[in-house]
Write a protein that holds these residues in place. Structure first.
Motif, PDB file in Angstrom:
ATOM      1  N   PHE A 244     -90.812  19.577   7.279  1.00 26.24           N
ATOM      2  CA  PHE A 244     -91.524  18.968   8.392  1.00 26.24           C
ATOM      3  C   PHE A 244     -90.591  18.000   9.114  1.00 26.24           C
ATOM      4  O   PHE A 244     -89.848  17.253   8.478  1.00 26.24           O
ATOM      5  N   THR A 245     -90.661  18.019  10.431  1.00 29.89           N
ATOM      6  CA  THR A 245     -89.853  17.105  11.233  1.00 29.89           C
ATOM      7  C   THR A 245     -90.548  15.754  11.322  1.00 29.89           C
ATOM      8  O   THR A 245     -91.753  15.677  11.577  1.00 29.89           O
ATOM      9  N   CYS A 246     -89.778  14.682  11.103  1.00 30.65           N
ATOM     10  CA  CYS A 246     -90.364  13.347  11.162  1.00 30.65           C
ATOM     11  C   CYS A 246     -89.286  12.314  11.452  1.00 30.65           C
ATOM     12  O   CYS A 246     -88.200  12.352  10.870  1.00 30.65           O
ATOM     13  N   ASP A 247     -89.602  11.385  12.329  1.00 27.64           N
ATOM     14  CA  ASP A 247     -88.801  10.186  12.546  1.00 27.64           C
ATOM     15  C   ASP A 247     -89.466   9.084  11.744  1.00 27.64           C
ATOM     16  O   ASP A 247     -90.514   8.560  12.123  1.00 27.64           O
ATOM     17  N   ALA A 248     -88.874   8.731  10.612  1.00 27.84           N
ATOM     18  CA  ALA A 248     -89.534   7.835   9.664  1.00 27.84           C
ATOM     19  C   ALA A 248     -89.805   6.449  10.235  1.00 27.84           C
ATOM     20  O   ALA A 248     -90.696   5.747   9.746  1.00 27.84           O
ATOM     21  N   GLY A 249     -89.078   6.045  11.252  1.00 27.62           N
ATOM     22  CA  GLY A 249     -89.285   4.733  11.836  1.00 27.62           C
ATOM     23  C   GLY A 249     -90.293   4.696  12.957  1.00 27.62           C
ATOM     24  O   GLY A 249     -90.515   3.641  13.565  1.00 27.62           O
ATOM     25  N   ASN A 250     -90.933   5.817  13.230  1.00 24.17           N
ATOM     26  CA  ASN A 250     -91.883   5.919  14.340  1.00 24.17           C
ATOM     27  C   ASN A 250     -93.291   6.077  13.799  1.00 24.17           C
ATOM     28  O   ASN A 250     -93.575   7.022  13.055  1.00 24.17           O
ATOM     29  N   GLN A 251     -94.193   5.180  14.168  1.00 25.08           N
ATOM     30  CA  GLN A 251     -95.542   5.174  13.611  1.00 25.08           C
ATOM     31  C   GLN A 251     -96.280   6.477  13.868  1.00 25.08           C
ATOM     32  O   GLN A 251     -96.890   7.051  12.952  1.00 25.08           O
ATOM     33  N   ALA A 252     -96.251   6.966  15.092  1.00 19.96           N
ATOM     34  CA  ALA A 252     -96.976   8.190  15.426  1.00 19.96           C
ATOM     35  C   ALA A 252     -96.392   9.386  14.681  1.00 19.96           C
ATOM     36  O   ALA A 252     -97.129  10.264  14.208  1.00 19.96           O
ATOM     37  N   SER A 253     -95.062   9.430  14.557  1.00 22.58           N
ATOM     38  CA  SER A 253     -94.411  10.550  13.877  1.00 22.58           C
ATOM     39  C   SER A 253     -94.793  10.581  12.403  1.00 22.58           C
ATOM     40  O   SER A 253     -95.045  11.659  11.838  1.00 22.58           O
ATOM     41  N   VAL A 254     -94.867   9.420  11.766  1.00 22.99           N
ATOM     42  CA  VAL A 254     -95.244   9.366  10.354  1.00 22.99           C
ATOM     43  C   VAL A 254     -96.702   9.766  10.165  1.00 22.99           C
ATOM     44  O   VAL A 254     -97.045  10.515   9.234  1.00 22.99           O
ATOM     45  N   ALA A 255     -97.571   9.292  11.042  1.00 21.86           N
ATOM     46  CA  ALA A 255     -98.987   9.677  10.951  1.00 21.86           C
ATOM     47  C   ALA A 255     -99.138  11.181  11.126  1.00 21.86           C
ATOM     48  O   ALA A 255     -99.905  11.833  10.389  1.00 21.86           O
TER      49      ALA A 255
ATOM     50  N   THR B 193    -100.629  14.202   8.444  1.00 22.00           N
ATOM     51  CA  THR B 193    -101.661  15.148   8.885  1.00 22.00           C
ATOM     52  C   THR B 193    -101.186  16.583   8.685  1.00 22.00           C
ATOM     53  O   THR B 193    -101.934  17.447   8.196  1.00 22.00           O
ATOM     54  N   ALA B 194     -99.931  16.847   9.058  1.00 19.91           N
ATOM     55  CA  ALA B 194     -99.383  18.198   8.936  1.00 19.91           C
ATOM     56  C   ALA B 194     -99.233  18.604   7.480  1.00 19.91           C
ATOM     57  O   ALA B 194     -99.523  19.756   7.108  1.00 19.91           O
ATOM     58  N   VAL B 195     -98.786  17.691   6.635  1.00 24.89           N
ATOM     59  CA  VAL B 195     -98.619  18.000   5.211  1.00 24.89           C
ATOM     60  C   VAL B 195     -99.970  18.293   4.575  1.00 24.89           C
ATOM     61  O   VAL B 195    -100.118  19.240   3.788  1.00 24.89           O
ATOM     62  N   GLU B 196    -100.966  17.491   4.907  1.00 21.40           N
ATOM     63  CA  GLU B 196    -102.316  17.726   4.372  1.00 21.40           C
ATOM     64  C   GLU B 196    -102.824  19.110   4.746  1.00 21.40           C
ATOM     65  O   GLU B 196    -103.434  19.806   3.926  1.00 21.40           O
ATOM     66  N   ALA B 197    -102.581  19.509   5.993  1.00 20.63           N
ATOM     67  CA  ALA B 197    -103.048  20.817   6.443  1.00 20.63           C
ATOM     68  C   ALA B 197    -102.312  21.952   5.739  1.00 20.63           C
ATOM     69  O   ALA B 197    -102.880  23.023   5.504  1.00 20.63           O
ATOM     70  N   ALA B 198    -101.040  21.702   5.374  1.00 18.72           N
ATOM     71  CA  ALA B 198    -100.219  22.773   4.797  1.00 18.72           C
ATOM     72  C   ALA B 198    -100.382  22.899   3.290  1.00 18.72           C
ATOM     73  O   ALA B 198    -100.516  24.016   2.758  1.00 18.72           O
ATOM     74  N   ILE B 199    -100.344  21.781   2.569  1.00 16.52           N
ATOM     75  CA  ILE B 199    -100.377  21.855   1.102  1.00 16.52           C
ATOM     76  C   ILE B 199    -101.438  20.953   0.474  1.00 16.52           C
ATOM     77  O   ILE B 199    -101.630  20.975  -0.745  1.00 16.52           O
ATOM     78  N   GLY B 200    -102.115  20.157   1.277  1.00 13.90           N
ATOM     79  CA  GLY B 200    -103.060  19.185   0.748  1.00 13.90           C
ATOM     80  C   GLY B 200    -102.445  17.797   0.720  1.00 13.90           C
ATOM     81  O   GLY B 200    -101.240  17.616   0.936  1.00 13.90           O
ATOM     82  N   SER B 201    -103.253  16.797   0.446  1.00 11.89           N
ATOM     83  CA  SER B 201    -102.779  15.417   0.452  1.00 11.89           C
ATOM     84  C   SER B 201    -101.810  15.176  -0.705  1.00 11.89           C
ATOM     85  O   SER B 201    -102.129  15.462  -1.867  1.00 11.89           O
TER      86      SER B 201
ATOM     87  N   VAL C  40     -94.606   4.865   5.818  1.00 13.55           N
ATOM     88  CA  VAL C  40     -94.882   5.938   4.871  1.00 13.55           C
ATOM     89  C   VAL C  40     -95.739   5.421   3.721  1.00 13.55           C
ATOM     90  O   VAL C  40     -96.697   6.079   3.296  1.00 13.55           O
ATOM     91  N   GLY C  41     -95.411   4.235   3.213  1.00 18.05           N
ATOM     92  CA  GLY C  41     -96.202   3.667   2.135  1.00 18.05           C
ATOM     93  C   GLY C  41     -97.643   3.418   2.540  1.00 18.05           C
ATOM     94  O   GLY C  41     -98.570   3.632   1.738  1.00 18.05           O
ATOM     95  N   GLN C  42     -97.856   2.980   3.772  1.00 16.31           N
ATOM     96  CA  GLN C  42     -99.221   2.725   4.243  1.00 16.31           C
ATOM     97  C   GLN C  42    -100.027   4.016   4.310  1.00 16.31           C
ATOM     98  O   GLN C  42    -101.186   4.070   3.854  1.00 16.31           O
ATOM     99  N   GLN C  43     -99.433   5.059   4.881  1.00 17.04           N
ATOM    100  CA  GLN C  43    -100.144   6.332   4.974  1.00 17.04           C
ATOM    101  C   GLN C  43    -100.460   6.888   3.585  1.00 17.04           C
ATOM    102  O   GLN C  43    -101.550   7.418   3.344  1.00 17.04           O
ATOM    103  N   ALA C  44     -99.504   6.756   2.663  1.00 18.36           N
ATOM    104  CA  ALA C  44     -99.730   7.240   1.295  1.00 18.36           C
ATOM    105  C   ALA C  44    -100.846   6.441   0.622  1.00 18.36           C
ATOM    106  O   ALA C  44    -101.739   7.010  -0.016  1.00 18.36           O
ATOM    107  N   ALA C  45    -100.796   5.123   0.769  1.00 16.68           N
ATOM    108  CA  ALA C  45    -101.790   4.269   0.121  1.00 16.68           C
ATOM    109  C   ALA C  45    -103.194   4.568   0.617  1.00 16.68           C
ATOM    110  O   ALA C  45    -104.156   4.585  -0.167  1.00 16.68           O
TER     111      ALA C  45
END
Length: 236
Positions: free
Chosen positions: A58-69, A73-81, A119-124
């Motif tokens: 998956f493409t992601c800019d780790a320093g960008n809030q929207a990109s991380v969110a 979302t994309a990972v959840e759709a592909a393999i689950g949370s 990333v930690g916030q989204q995971a938490a």
């Protein structure tokens, strides 16, 4: 004494994936039956690893809030949370303090530290309701030692360590294991082989990955929030 069983893990997300430690982690997780997602700014380099392990890129800019969110979302759709999330991204920048470009320094901090927060916030947010999960942060020698002409890296890694410590204290009582790994030494790679005259003088990425796996499966009665790894010949 019988140890309490460790909850199983099923889906891993590695942010800042590449050919070194991340690749060793992906192989180890996939070999133990976990579904693996790999995130990087450019994913073309991950194609061979995905073919080898069955991981999804998956493409992601780790320093960008929207990109991380969007990544989560994309990972959840592909393999689950994901119930294992590893932050392995770093912003490296070297130079004399008087000549460093402030904009470049800000970007390095954005990747090394702010990205870890995002990333930690989204995971938490996903793990807390389940009372289960692990968030693992990759540190470096610079997490505890600032070296000359390496202020941006030290700033970012010091901040990432503080984030991990704070999150560990906050989330452990909620069933989420947060750990920080101080990788104190050079990591062996194809471009940096171990010298024949100095065996085991560089960290083996497969050995590092094994330690991540061991920490991941600690009984919760004896969780660690931080561990240091270094070759036996490394001075510290």
């Amino acid at each position: 004494m019988t140890l309490a069983p460790t909850a199983a893990f099923h889906r891993a997300l590695i942010v800042g994936a590449g050919s070194g430690l991340s690749a060793s982690l992906a192989r180890l997780f996939a070999g133990h039956g976990l579904s693996v997602a790999l995130a990087a700014r450019t994913t073309e380099k991950l194609a061979p690893l995905c073919a080898e392990t069955g991981a999804r890129a998956f493409t992601c800019d780790a320093g960008n809030q929207a990109s991380v969110a969007d990544l989560f979302t994309a990972v959840e759709a592909a393999i689950g949370s994901p119930d294992v999330v590893i932050y392995n991204a770093s912003g490296r920048l070297r130079g004399p303090i008087e000549t460093l470009d402030p904009a470049d320094v800000a970007r390095a901090l954005e990747i090394s530290a702010f990205g870890g927060f995002l990333v930690g916030q989204q995971a938490a947010r996903r793990m807390i309701p389940q009372h289960h999960g692990a968030i693992l942060f990759t540190g470096a020698s610079a997490s505890i030692k600032g070296y000359p002409q390496s202020a941006p890296f030290a700033m970012g890694k010091f901040a990432l360590r503080g984030l991990a410590q704070s999150m560990a204290r906050e989330l452990a009582p909620q069933g989420v294991h947060v750990a920080h790994f101080v990788i104190d030494g050079g990591i062996a790679s194809a471009s940096r082989p171990v010298p024949a005259e100095a065996p085991d003088s560089l960290l083996d990425p497969d050995a590092i990955a094994l330690t991540y796996w061991q920490i991941l499966h600690q009984p919760r009665s004896a969780w660690t929030w931080e561990i240091e790894l270094r070759p036996w010949v490394e001075r510290f």
